[in-house]
Write a protein that holds these residues in place. Structure first.
Motif, PDB file in Angstrom:
ATOM      1  N   HIS A   1      -1.340   5.995  -5.094  1.00 13.93           N
ATOM      2  CA  HIS A   1      -0.870   5.836  -6.469  1.00 13.93           C
ATOM      3  C   HIS A   1       0.424   5.035  -6.557  1.00 13.93           C
ATOM      4  O   HIS A   1       0.774   4.572  -7.646  1.00 13.93           O
ATOM      5  CB  HIS A   1      -0.656   7.213  -7.109  1.00 13.93           C
ATOM      6  CG  HIS A   1      -1.911   8.006  -7.249  1.00 13.93           C
ATOM      7  ND1 HIS A   1      -2.588   8.139  -8.447  1.00 13.93           N
ATOM      8  CD2 HIS A   1      -2.644   8.707  -6.335  1.00 13.93           C
ATOM      9  CE1 HIS A   1      -3.660   8.889  -8.270  1.00 13.93           C
ATOM     10  NE2 HIS A   1      -3.704   9.252  -7.003  1.00 13.93           N
ATOM     11  N   ALA A   2       1.137   4.912  -5.463  1.00 13.75           N
ATOM     12  CA  ALA A   2       2.473   4.306  -5.517  1.00 13.75           C
ATOM     13  C   ALA A   2       2.660   3.225  -4.464  1.00 13.75           C
ATOM     14  O   ALA A   2       3.755   3.054  -3.941  1.00 13.75           O
ATOM     15  CB  ALA A   2       3.541   5.389  -5.338  1.00 13.75           C
ATOM     16  N   SER A   3       1.601   2.496  -4.161  1.00 11.76           N
ATOM     17  CA  SER A   3       1.685   1.452  -3.136  1.00 11.76           C
ATOM     18  C   SER A   3       1.061   0.163  -3.639  1.00 11.76           C
ATOM     19  O   SER A   3       0.223   0.165  -4.539  1.00 11.76           O
ATOM     20  CB  SER A   3       0.957   1.881  -1.855  1.00 11.76           C
ATOM     21  OG  SER A   3       1.554   3.023  -1.276  1.00 11.76           O
ATOM     22  N   ILE A   4       1.498  -0.929  -3.036  1.00 11.21           N
ATOM     23  CA  ILE A   4       0.816  -2.197  -3.235  1.00 11.21           C
ATOM     24  C   ILE A   4      -0.427  -2.180  -2.347  1.00 11.21           C
ATOM     25  O   ILE A   4      -0.331  -1.979  -1.143  1.00 11.21           O
ATOM     26  CB  ILE A   4       1.720  -3.382  -2.858  1.00 11.21           C
ATOM     27  CG1 ILE A   4       3.036  -3.310  -3.647  1.00 11.21           C
ATOM     28  CG2 ILE A   4       1.003  -4.700  -3.117  1.00 11.21           C
ATOM     29  CD1 ILE A   4       2.880  -3.396  -5.146  1.00 11.21           C
ATOM     30  N   LEU A   5      -1.589  -2.357  -2.945  1.00 13.32           N
ATOM     31  CA  LEU A   5      -2.854  -2.277  -2.228  1.00 13.32           C
ATOM     32  C   LEU A   5      -3.408  -3.681  -1.979  1.00 13.32           C
ATOM     33  O   LEU A   5      -3.123  -4.613  -2.736  1.00 13.32           O
ATOM     34  CB  LEU A   5      -3.871  -1.476  -3.031  1.00 13.32           C
ATOM     35  CG  LEU A   5      -3.404  -0.109  -3.560  1.00 13.32           C
ATOM     36  CD1 LEU A   5      -4.422   0.452  -4.538  1.00 13.32           C
ATOM     37  CD2 LEU A   5      -3.150   0.853  -2.419  1.00 13.32           C
ATOM     38  N   THR A   6      -4.185  -3.804  -0.934  1.00  9.32           N
ATOM     39  CA  THR A   6      -4.907  -5.040  -0.675  1.00  9.32           C
ATOM     40  C   THR A   6      -6.355  -4.849  -1.105  1.00  9.32           C
ATOM     41  O   THR A   6      -7.037  -3.960  -0.599  1.00  9.32           O
ATOM     42  CB  THR A   6      -4.860  -5.410   0.822  1.00  9.32           C
ATOM     43  OG1 THR A   6      -3.496  -5.604   1.217  1.00  9.32           O
ATOM     44  CG2 THR A   6      -5.628  -6.696   1.079  1.00  9.32           C
TER      45      THR A   6
END
Length: 204
Positions: free
Chosen positions: A56-61
């Motif tokens: 919920h709180a990360s930059i995703l690839t």
């Protein structure tokens, strides 16, 4: 964390229902200079990923049709009573532009604080996260909140947080505050009442 998706060709309520029956998850990818794109994903990997705070709180690839891009989770809907994700939204992220994200707070040290150890008070956590702005590469997974210095009467604000370099908090809000326990006052009359009630009635 990596998310694998494909472009969703069929749209509409009926198409989404068929996807869900096939253990697929309909969603949308928007933001940036490209138009919004309907997508579909495998349901179960997303269902279990949503249980993780980091998701919920990360930059995703996101790998969309074999091409990778940076995204963040923006919204999702769950079934009212089934363990099923109904829809999910992702937003494209430019690695060179600031992003505003909710970052969870991890509290520690309150047991060692004077408020708890000496005054037997309680430290109330007012919020579980704060909104921060930073470049994607500077986004913290969480922010540590040290409550070991809290004393009676103190309030911990977001401006008191120790933030990583390049990270700013959007608004100054209350993070935690000290609550003194309520002590019950017992009067002499209250103490005497049970004894009086227990006394035998005089003989006739």
């Amino acid at each position: 964390m990596k998310v694998i998706a494909t472009t969703r060709k069929a749209q509409g309520t009926g198409a989404s229902r068929r996807l869900r029956r096939a253990d697929k998850l309909p969603g949308i990818l928007y933001g940036g200079k490209e138009p919004a794109a309907p997508i579909e994903l495998e349901h179960n990997p997303i269902f279990y990923a949503l249980r993780k705070e980091k998701f919920h709180a990360s930059i995703l690839t996101m790998e969309l049709d074999g091409t990778e891009q940076l995204v963040v989770l923006r919204d999702f809907q769950m079934h009212p009573y089934k363990p099923q994700v109904m829809h999910i939204d992702f937003q494209r992220i430019d690695p060179n532009e600031n992003v505003t994200m909710r970052v969870p707070l991890h509290f520690h040290g309150e047991e060692e604080s004077p408020a708890v150890k000496l005054d037997k008070a309680i430290i109330s956590h007012a919020v579980a996260y704060v909104e921060v702005t930073c470049l994607p590469r500077n986004l913290p997974e969480f922010i540590s909140v040290d409550l070991s210095k809290m004393e009676s009467g103190m309030t911990f604000f977001s401006q008191n947080l120790v933030l990583p370099e390049g990270v700013t908090v959007e608004a100054d809000v209350v993070i935690a505050s000290v609550i003194k326990p309520v002590e019950e006052e017992v009067t002499v009359a209250d103490e005497a009442a049970p004894a009086a009630e227990a006394a035998p009635a005089p003989a006739a």
